[in-house]
Design an enzyme around this catalytic site. Sequence first.
Site, PDB file in Angstrom:
ATOM      1  CB  THR A  25      -0.925  -0.019   1.234  1.00  0.00           C
ATOM      2  OG1 THR A  25      -1.894  -1.038   1.058  1.00  0.00           O
ATOM      3  CG2 THR A  25      -1.625   1.306   1.416  1.00  0.00           C
ATOM      4  CG  HIS A 175      -5.475  -8.637   1.239  1.00  0.00           C
ATOM      5  ND1 HIS A 175      -5.045  -9.373   2.327  1.00  0.00           N
ATOM      6  CD2 HIS A 175      -4.988  -7.387   1.427  1.00  0.00           C
ATOM      7  CE1 HIS A 175      -4.329  -8.608   3.129  1.00  0.00           C
ATOM      8  NE2 HIS A 175      -4.271  -7.384   2.602  1.00  0.00           N
ATOM      9  CG  ASN A 178      -1.630  -8.552   6.439  1.00  0.00           C
ATOM     10  OD1 ASN A 178      -1.066  -9.443   7.080  1.00  0.00           O
ATOM     11  ND2 ASN A 178      -1.126  -8.029   5.341  1.00  0.00           N
ATOM     12  CE1 TYR A 180      -5.243  -5.284   5.584  1.00  0.00           C
ATOM     13  CE2 TYR A 180      -6.928  -3.815   6.427  1.00  0.00           C
ATOM     14  CZ  TYR A 180      -5.612  -4.068   6.122  1.00  0.00           C
ATOM     15  OH  TYR A 180      -4.653  -3.113   6.368  1.00  0.00           O
ATOM     16  CG  ASN A 235      -5.137  -3.962  10.499  1.00  0.00           C
ATOM     17  OD1 ASN A 235      -5.044  -2.770  10.825  1.00  0.00           O
ATOM     18  ND2 ASN A 235      -4.672  -4.415   9.347  1.00  0.00           N
ATOM     19  N   GLY A 317       8.936  -7.069  -0.135  1.00  0.00           N
ATOM     20  CA  GLY A 317       8.143  -5.840  -0.098  1.00  0.00           C
ATOM     21  C   GLY A 317       9.035  -4.624  -0.083  1.00  0.00           C
TER      22      GLY A 317
HETATM   23  C1  LIG Z   1      -3.139  -3.564   2.694  1.00  0.00           C
HETATM   24  C2  LIG Z   1      -2.337  -3.540   3.746  1.00  0.00           C
HETATM   25  C3  LIG Z   1      -1.949  -4.840   4.387  1.00  0.00           C
HETATM   26  O1  LIG Z   1      -2.254  -5.906   3.829  1.00  0.00           O
HETATM   27  O2  LIG Z   1      -1.316  -4.795   5.482  1.00  0.00           O
HETATM   28  C4  LIG Z   1      -1.780  -2.262   4.289  1.00  0.00           C
HETATM   29  C5  LIG Z   1      -2.626  -1.179   4.488  1.00  0.00           C
HETATM   30  C6  LIG Z   1      -2.109   0.023   4.972  1.00  0.00           C
HETATM   31  C7  LIG Z   1      -0.751   0.155   5.263  1.00  0.00           C
HETATM   32  C8  LIG Z   1       0.092  -0.951   5.075  1.00  0.00           C
HETATM   33  C9  LIG Z   1      -0.422  -2.157   4.591  1.00  0.00           C
END
Ligand SMILES: C=C(C(=O)O)c1ccccc1
Length: 366
Positions: A25, A175, A178, A180, A235, A317
């Site tokens: 990102t 995805h 992480n 989400y 997260n 990355g």
């Molecule tokens: C899409 C992200 C992820 O998978 O961690 C993300 C989102 C915001 C900042 C860093 C990474």
Amino acid sequence: DSKLFQASHAGAIELKNRVVMAPLTRNRARAEDDAPTELQAEYYGQRAGAGLIITEASQISPQGKGYAWTPGIYSTSQVDGWKKVTSAVHAKGGKIVLQLWHVGRISHPVLQPDGVDPVAPSAIAAQSKTFDGEQFVDTPTPRALEVSEIPGIVEDYRKAAANALDAGFDGVEVHAANGYLIDQFLRDGSNKREDAYGGSVENRSRFLKEVMDAVVSVWGGARVGIRLSPFSNANDIADSDPQQTFSHVIRLLNEYDLAYLHLVEGQTGGPRDIPEGGDLAALYGLFNGVRMGNNGYERASAIDAIESGRLDLVAFGRPFISNPDLVDRLRADAPLNQLDPETLYGGNEKGYIDYPSLDEATIAAE
Ligand SMILES: C=C(C(=O)O)c1ccccc1
């Protein structure tokens, strides 16, 4: 030449080497419509030396957006923007897949259409923050999805996958990592539903299965990858038995004959430690396709992972942020440009397309 630099494949996608650009990102999509522009085409085109590029996470719908300036894959102007990117990468002989994203609870009403609450499997707030374009804000308590809303989100994934096909990608990555939306369904720390989408690991994997059915119906399994982060707590995601949960998930994924399984090894962008009871090799061993690993790899550890047979592909990355020609540098064992942490997220071409390639750097040094 190490096997790391030899040609390979990810399902039906032929790769010129085994070095992958991990999804990153960068928060630089065009503000008014979350669309990529020539700026993104330049950035990804510069990095086409990768065997495979995975794009930054791209939201499948307005509801799936969780940060300022991340790109979407649901509108015509976004598809037109991505066409510039795929053309630039293909012109340089590269291969690129788009990462399909829905953030679930990792969002904020200011980023949601009509200022509504973000959605999730259950009304449990993540102890996390997101960036709304002005500042970092706490992620609020999300609204628990009604069962009747789930088919609509699955359809958003299908449409987004079809848009990625139109945009000229070589495939897509789902995805599911992480913390989400998909991860929120998979893990029992965030999914307390008492219907067919919660409770048992079979039920907690149901949403993922429906998403995979939809995405594979567009692309065929051989051009669909998936990213998981079994042992990450990014997260504020957590599960009481990640080894059991992700063993079940990987067995389920085998039915699709996917292009690859992409695992975040340890904490996302952090320590590679695996918690007590966790076994990364066992998870890779369950999968019936190409295995891609990510998190903190350098030249020596990447070569070892490939030559030992532990991995088929290695995703980098941060090194790809500051080294557009990373593959050339790894092959030559040349020094790497350092990353500028101030320009990782947001902003413009500074810290994005202005990192020098080896020959430019050499000339500049002369
Ligand atoms: C899409 C992200 C992820 O998978 O961690 C993300 C989102 C915001 C900042 C860093 C990474």
